[in-house]
Design an enzyme around this catalytic site. Structure first.
Site, PDB file in Angstrom:
ATOM      1  N   HIS A  30      50.819  38.486  35.441  1.00 31.03           N
ATOM      2  CA  HIS A  30      50.346  39.595  36.292  1.00 31.03           C
ATOM      3  C   HIS A  30      51.074  39.327  37.539  1.00 31.03           C
ATOM      4  CE1 HIS A  30      47.434  41.888  38.733  1.00 31.03           C
ATOM      5  NE2 HIS A  30      47.057  42.392  37.551  1.00 31.03           N
ATOM      6  N   ASP A  46      45.755  31.378  35.389  1.00 32.00           N
ATOM      7  CA  ASP A  46      44.982  32.624  35.610  1.00 32.00           C
ATOM      8  C   ASP A  46      44.387  32.875  34.268  1.00 32.00           C
ATOM      9  OD1 ASP A  46      44.441  35.340  35.731  1.00 32.00           O
ATOM     10  OD2 ASP A  46      46.258  36.032  35.896  1.00 32.00           O
ATOM     11  N   GLN A  54      41.546  37.179  31.965  1.00 32.94           N
ATOM     12  CA  GLN A  54      41.278  37.523  30.720  1.00 32.94           C
ATOM     13  C   GLN A  54      40.529  36.664  29.641  1.00 32.94           C
ATOM     14  OE1 GLN A  54      41.527  40.758  30.318  1.00 32.94           O
ATOM     15  NE2 GLN A  54      42.745  40.995  32.119  1.00 32.94           N
ATOM     16  N   LYS A 106      35.799  41.373  35.619  1.00 25.38           N
ATOM     17  CA  LYS A 106      36.263  41.272  34.118  1.00 25.38           C
ATOM     18  C   LYS A 106      35.261  40.617  33.226  1.00 25.38           C
ATOM     19  CE  LYS A 106      41.136  41.446  35.848  1.00 25.38           C
ATOM     20  NZ  LYS A 106      41.446  42.767  35.631  1.00 25.38           N
ATOM     21  N   CYS A 136      50.404  46.373  36.076  1.00 28.00           N
ATOM     22  CA  CYS A 136      50.798  45.112  37.100  1.00 28.00           C
ATOM     23  C   CYS A 136      51.495  43.916  36.506  1.00 28.00           C
ATOM     24  CB  CYS A 136      49.419  44.362  37.665  1.00 28.00           C
ATOM     25  SG  CYS A 136      48.605  45.734  38.800  1.00 28.00           S
TER      26      CYS A 136
END
Length: 404
Positions: free
Chosen positions: A122, A199, A202, A225, A362
């Site tokens: 991202h 990261d 997700q 999220k 993104c």
């Protein structure tokens, strides 16, 4: 279009928990998840009857809100397996967390040091390192992808050198749904003396996270999220690393003493939480964690994976559709249609009451690697059911009819 695809029944149905999706097929959870009523109630209660500032007031309401805010920190620590709550820093989101690490921990890097990322990252895991490069002269290496659109870990390991100071990668790709073997990357990074940042935006909504078992040094995710509110996110880092990092914002709450001659700073995590925090956001995040753990992360993953597999099978039945990502993508399916811009796909689906994402997500460097300007993306959440796959199929059939 070939023979119809048999769609397996869903493992559970939680649509009644989410008031905003009545009569709507929402397939954009990778961008932001809808909120269950229990989270809405927690936020409403915090503002309506419980609200006060934290860490400052000597009155009872402030003390009780401070206790609730710090209990949320404890809840997050438990959720990801942190050693202590003091390893949890509350921020506006994962973007801010990555920037914090780049500006604080990264301030010690020098020209010639290297940071390693991957092709599927991202923008939030690309741009902060470029800003750091422009300030310090560090260099950035990029690991390629395998043919099935995973991070090529063999190539990643080959790029590691003693000059590599940090590896920063996504646990789950927001475009491809591919899952990285974080434990393997951690071992390889540490072998050359590098740190590993993950990261987890997700991953946190659908995978059980144990940062100790993963072996990483930094882990971040966003509340919105994870079925929680916007404006709240988490940075986890090992206590010894946080203790050695300088502040990156100045203001109230992050200090021990202030004079016009000198300021001394509070220990982590307060050192990195200048100003009045997003108090209610932290409480909403804790409620969201309670909600997903009440269902079970493993159960959520199986549910979303089944829907993603069904969606991929359905999309394969259209000859004009090109799929991206591995077959075992984690609740995310990106695709393109010959001769149709993803924005047109999204617009036609919206007219049928189906919400997907269309664009570069993104992740423009990834789009370039895939050879497309953009993709359409269907991403699944707790509230999706097999009927949503049927509505998506009807919408794609309509796109096919319109564009021939």
């Amino acid at each position: 279009m070939n023979a119809p695809v048999t769609i397996p029944p869903v493992t559970f149905d939680r649509r009644a928990d989410f008031p905003a999706i009545a009569g709507w097929t929402y397939l954009d959870s990778a961008a932001t998840a809808q909120k269950p009523q229990v989270v809405i109630d927690a936020i409403t209660r915090a503002y309506a009857t419980d609200y006060a500032t934290v860490h400052r007031g000597v009155y009872a309401r402030s003390a009780s809100m401070t206790e609730a805010y710090e209990a949320a920190r404890v809840r997050v620590a438990q959720f990801i397996g942190a050693a202590t709550p003091e390893e949890i820093v509350f921020l506006r989101g994962a973007t801010e967390a990555i920037n914090l690490v780049a500006q604080s921990w990264g301030s010690r890097l020098q020209a010639g040091d290297r940071i390693l990322i991957s092709t599927l990252e991202h923008h939030s895991n690309i741009v902060p390192w470029q800003l750091l490069r422009d300030r310090t002269g560090i260099e950035i290496d990029v690991a390629p992808l395998t043919d099935d659109h995973r991070i090529d870990l063999d190539a990643l390991e080959a790029l590691l050198t003693p000059r590599t100071k940090l590896v920063s990668i996504a646990h789950v790709s927001n475009v491809l749904g591919s899952i990285a073997d974080i434990a393997r990357v951690a071992k390889a990074a540490h072998a050359v003396g590098a740190k590993l940042m993950v990261d987890g935006c997700q991953a946190a909504p659908r995978l059980a996270i144990d940062v100790q078992a993963l072996g990483c040094d930094f882990y971040t995710f966003s509340g919105h999220k994870l079925y929680g509110p916007t404006g709240i996110g988490v940075l986890w880092a090992r206590a010894d690393i946080l203790a050695d990092m300088p502040p990156w914002h100045g203001g109230g709450a992050m200090i021990e003493t202030v004079s016009f001659e000198r300021t001394t700073y509070a220990p982590p995590p307060a050192r990195f939480e200048a100003g009045t925090p997003h108090i209610v956001g932290a409480l909403g995040l804790a409620a969201a964690i309670d909600y997903v753990e009440g269902i079970g992360l493993d159960r959520i993953a199986r549910h979303e994976d089944a829907l993603a597999r069904a969606a991929r099978d359905m999309l394969r039945s259209f000859n004009s559709v090109r799929l991206f990502g591995p077959d075992d993508s984690a609740g995310i399916v990106s695709f393109a249609m010959d001769g149709v811009h993803p924005h047109d796909i999204g617009t036609i689906l919206d007219e049928a009451g189906v919400a997907i994402r269309a664009g570069h997500h993104c992740a423009q460097p990834l789009m370039a690697a895939l050879g497309v300007p953009a993709t359409a993306r269907a991403s699944f959440g707790i509230y999706n059911v097999d009927a949503d796959i049927g509505r998506l199929a009807d919408g794609i059939a309509k796109v096919t009819r319109i564009f021939g």
